[in-house]
Enzyme design. Structure first.
Site, mmCIF file in Angstrom:
data_model
loop_
_atom_site.group_PDB
_atom_site.id
_atom_site.type_symbol
_atom_site.label_atom_id
_atom_site.label_comp_id
_atom_site.label_asym_id
_atom_site.label_seq_id
_atom_site.Cartn_x
_atom_site.Cartn_y
_atom_site.Cartn_z
ATOM 1 N N ASP A 41 30.575 -185.055 46.124
ATOM 2 C CA ASP A 41 29.186 -185.191 45.708
ATOM 3 C C ASP A 41 29.133 -186.160 44.521
ATOM 4 O O ASP A 41 29.937 -186.034 43.591
ATOM 5 C CB ASP A 41 28.672 -183.819 45.260
ATOM 6 N N HIS A 46 23.406 -176.090 50.912
ATOM 7 C CA HIS A 46 23.299 -175.192 49.762
ATOM 8 C C HIS A 46 21.895 -175.160 49.153
ATOM 9 O O HIS A 46 21.651 -174.387 48.230
ATOM 10 C CB HIS A 46 24.313 -175.646 48.702
ATOM 11 N N ASP A 47 20.987 -176.017 49.621
ATOM 12 C CA ASP A 47 19.600 -176.005 49.125
ATOM 13 C C ASP A 47 18.665 -175.279 50.084
ATOM 14 O O ASP A 47 17.446 -175.329 49.930
ATOM 15 C CB ASP A 47 19.079 -177.447 48.955
ATOM 16 N N ASP A 54 23.777 -187.724 45.690
ATOM 17 C CA ASP A 54 22.796 -186.701 45.334
ATOM 18 C C ASP A 54 21.532 -187.307 44.721
ATOM 19 O O ASP A 54 21.620 -188.080 43.762
ATOM 20 C CB ASP A 54 23.418 -185.738 44.314
ATOM 21 N N GLU A 92 21.464 -188.868 50.645
ATOM 22 C CA GLU A 92 20.680 -187.636 50.640
ATOM 23 C C GLU A 92 19.192 -187.934 50.483
ATOM 24 O O GLU A 92 18.802 -188.693 49.605
ATOM 25 C CB GLU A 92 21.107 -186.703 49.504
HETATM 26 O O1 TEU Z 1 18.867 -181.914 45.716
HETATM 27 C C1 TEU Z 1 17.968 -182.976 45.690
HETATM 28 C C2 TEU Z 1 16.627 -182.709 46.100
HETATM 29 O O2 TEU Z 1 15.938 -183.678 46.349
HETATM 30 C C3 TEU Z 1 15.913 -181.400 45.963
HETATM 31 O O3 TEU Z 1 14.613 -181.673 46.358
HETATM 32 C C4 TEU Z 1 16.276 -180.266 46.772
HETATM 33 O O4 TEU Z 1 15.641 -180.363 48.001
HETATM 34 C C5 TEU Z 1 15.821 -179.068 45.995
HETATM 35 O O5 TEU Z 1 16.945 -178.724 45.243
HETATM 36 C C6 TEU Z 1 15.383 -177.893 46.763
HETATM 37 O O6 TEU Z 1 14.977 -176.861 45.872
HETATM 38 C C7 TEU Z 1 20.061 -182.183 45.108
HETATM 39 C C8 TEU Z 1 21.056 -181.055 45.291
HETATM 40 O O7 TEU Z 1 21.341 -180.898 46.628
HETATM 41 C C9 TEU Z 1 20.526 -179.817 44.643
HETATM 42 O O8 TEU Z 1 21.371 -178.723 44.834
HETATM 43 C C10 TEU Z 1 20.355 -180.081 43.176
HETATM 44 O O9 TEU Z 1 19.745 -178.970 42.574
HETATM 45 C C11 TEU Z 1 19.508 -181.322 42.940
HETATM 46 O O10 TEU Z 1 19.903 -182.421 43.731
HETATM 47 C C12 TEU Z 1 19.637 -181.751 41.504
HETATM 48 O O11 TEU Z 1 20.893 -182.306 41.306
#
Ligand code: TEU
Length: 586
Positions: A134, A357-358, A236, A290
């Site tokens: 990442d 994970h999101d 990310d 992403e």
């Molecule tokens: O997520 C990026 C992102 O665009 C977020 O909108 C994500 O959809 C959101 O976290 C949902 O609640 C990335 C990572 O995947 C995420 O885990 C991080 O929290 C975020 O970046 C900040 O680094």
């Protein structure tokens, strides 16, 4: 003689016409058989995402770690996956579980040491597994040395690594924040009487990409890891990196379309091209974009090979379906995939995923976790991910059919997003009970509970107290139980991977065509290679669902079926709830 020619003339004309038609047909067939997209390992790979905090704890502190992952690499290999995407493992105070980095060249203490990392990479490579890391560089942690320096004085050389707004200019134009308790992305910092910008939490200040010095720091970090021999980066939140630093006022309610106002900033493509030139072009590594815009064409712009930017577009439209797919509607859902596939038919490359994970667990969002449907729907979704055109990204635990934990109390949650939104609602006197009910469907913690290895205490994840509660269903949803059950979601996942791997031209590169697009319950499509054609039937509904095949479809051998048998009468097929089947077409 002349008469003879006159007699034969119609015959000549006829054969000329025939050869002409034959030629056109041959040319067309040739055109169909010539693939526009070239083969690459990262297109063919099945990528398994490991959430390190929750995968395997080796030292009993309740937190997963690198040694834990190393101890489970034979399991990872046994799945048949080709690459692992590891969520951030760098030094971090863990405000957002590693997405707030305080040192990009150090390993988080909870996870181990750089020696552990080097061993992990070596052990992965010796098993033929690639490693994708990442790269979190839209923001750093507020505990990063750069930020400590930057906030110490207005004239510090690192000041310009971040975005600041001095108080004498009044209040900065409102910017929405993903994780802030007041949804406010400007945080006042009394040390220098200025506000700093944070699109995510207060402990995640946004880095200033408009500063070439900062960009070079990022490229150096990338080189540091690429020199270690990693195989790729998952970028990310990269689409938020470039910002309009004139900070114009934005229209009311703009936060409902964050990508439009925050994403794709004025110089984003320029910076990515620069990154490609400075780093990516010099190594044999791949990149995953992403988010990747808010439309197929915006996504394509990041990964069109001619533009020399990134490789795989990991767009969000396939997971942005609200609470679940039944509410969203399958017809609309199928249209998203078909739209993206057509834009990417000749160039660029997509990822296919249903969870990370999101997200909550895929079974809850796209299938059904009721005891009678969980296994079938899990296998059906696995069939989908592994039979679409694009790189398959598969989230750890989904191969077991793991489900949402559905915590009843805010005190059980860990996620900064869930906790801060709760506080915001509470501060505004809103309905926190309704919010907790919603989190059972949507919170990111649903997908972050410890991995379920066996029936021992804490699912064999840790001998200590796990950082996040283990789902009590580990007694029957776990690796050991599922390995022994030939009909388990785990064994189905392995079978599906083998099917895809043994038929790459068809499953990875084959042409995708949607069938019966108006069918509200069944997602059906064909995949066609130069030599073969298959039909994929997926019932996304908990009822028996029908599909009538188009004329001319003649069914051959069944390649996989999660619920034998397939009931058909002529071209009329009725699928069991969540049945999935792939059949050869003759
Ligand atoms: O997520 C990026 C992102 O665009 C977020 O909108 C994500 O959809 C959101 O976290 C949902 O609640 C990335 C990572 O995947 C995420 O885990 C991080 O929290 C975020 O970046 C900040 O680094």
């Amino acid at each position: 003689m002349f008469n003879k020619i006159k007699q034969l003339l119609p015959f000549f004309c006829y054969s000329f016409l025939l050869s002409f038609l034959f030629c056109i047909n041959a040319c067309n067939t040739k055109k169909e058989n010539t693939k526009a997209i070239k083969n690459d390992w990262w297109k063919e790979a099945v990528v398994y995402q490991i959430y390190p905090r929750s995968f395997k704890d080796s030292d009993g502190d309740g937190v997963g770690d690198l040694k834990g992952i190393i101890s489970k690499l034979d399991y990872v290999k046994s799945l048949g996956v080709d690459a692992v995407w590891l969520n951030p493992i760098y030094a971090s105070p863990n405000d957002d579980n590693g997405y707030d980095i305080s040192n990009y060249r150090e390993i988080m203490k909870d996870f181990g040491t750089m020696k552990d990392f080097d061993l992990l990479l070596k052990e992965m490579h010796s098993r033929g597994i690639k490693l994708i890391m990442d790269l979190v560089v839209n923001h750093s942690s507020d505990e990063h040395e750069w930020f400590k320096q930057a906030r110490s004085s207005r004239t510090n050389p690192y000041r310009n690594y971040y975005h600041w707004w001095p108080v004498e200019k009044g209040k900065p134009p409102y910017r929405w924040s993903f994780f802030d308790v007041n949804s406010d992305a400007w945080k006042f910092d009394s040390l220098t009487n200025s506000y700093y910008l944070h699109y995510f939490s207060r402990k995640q200040p946004d880095l200033n990409w408009e500063n070439p010095k900062l960009r070079n720091e990022v490229y150096d970090i990338m080189k540091y890891w690429a020199d270690k021999g990693i195989d790729g980066f998952r970028m990310d939140a990269f689409q938020f990196a470039s910002k309009d630093t004139t900070w114009p006022e934005l229209p009311k309610g703009y936060e409902k379309n964050v990508i439009k106002y925050y994403g794709l900033g004025p110089h984003l493509h320029e910076y990515i091209k620069e990154m490609n030139k400075e780093v990516l072009s010099k190594y044999d590594i791949m990149t995953v974009a992403e988010g990747a815009g808010s439309s197929p064409n915006e996504a394509l712009d990041f990964v069109d090979p001619q533009r020399k930017e990134l490789n795989i577009a990991y767009h969000f439209e396939g997971v942005d379906v609200g609470k679940n797919i039944s509410e969203f509607g399958l017809e609309k859902y199928k249209a998203i995939y078909s739209r993206y596939d057509s834009v990417f038919a000749e160039k660029g490359w997509l990822s296919i995923f249903l969870a990370n994970h999101d997200q909550p667990r895929m079974v809850n969002k796209f299938g059904n976790d009721a005891p009678e449907f969980r296994e079938a729907s899990s296998k059906m979704l696995t069939t989908f991910i592994l039979s679409m055109r694009g790189t398959a990204f598969y989230y750890n635990g989904d191969e077991l059919g793991m489900t949402n934990i559905k915590f009843n109390s805010i005190t059980d949650y860990n996620d900064v997003a869930t906790k801060n939104k709760y506080l915001e609602i509470q501060n505004k006197g809103g309905d926190t009970t309704a919010y907790i009910e919603l989190q059972k469907l949507t919170s990111r913690d649903n997908g972050r509970t410890p991995f379920q290895w066996d029936t021992a205490a804490n699912a064999g994840f840790t001998t200590g107290t796990p950082w996040l509660k283990v789902n009590s269903n580990y007694k029957y949803i776990n690796v050991v139980t599922e390995i022994d059950d030939k009909n388990s979601p785990l064994n189905y996942f392995k079978q599906m991977i083998q099917l895809r791997k043994n038929n790459k031209e068809l499953f990875v590169y084959g042409k995708y065509e949607l069938i019966d697009k108006a069918n509200p319950n069944v997602f059906a499509y064909s995949r066609t290679s130069a030599k073969e054609k298959i039909l994929v039937l997926l019932n996304f509904n908990k009822e028996i669902s029908r599909i009538v095949l188009p004329k001319g479809y003649s069914l051959g051998d069944e390649l996989i079926n999660n619920l034998q048998p397939l009931k058909l009468q002529g071209s009329d097929i009725s699928l069991q709830p969540f049945q999935a089947c792939i059949i050869k077409l003759k």
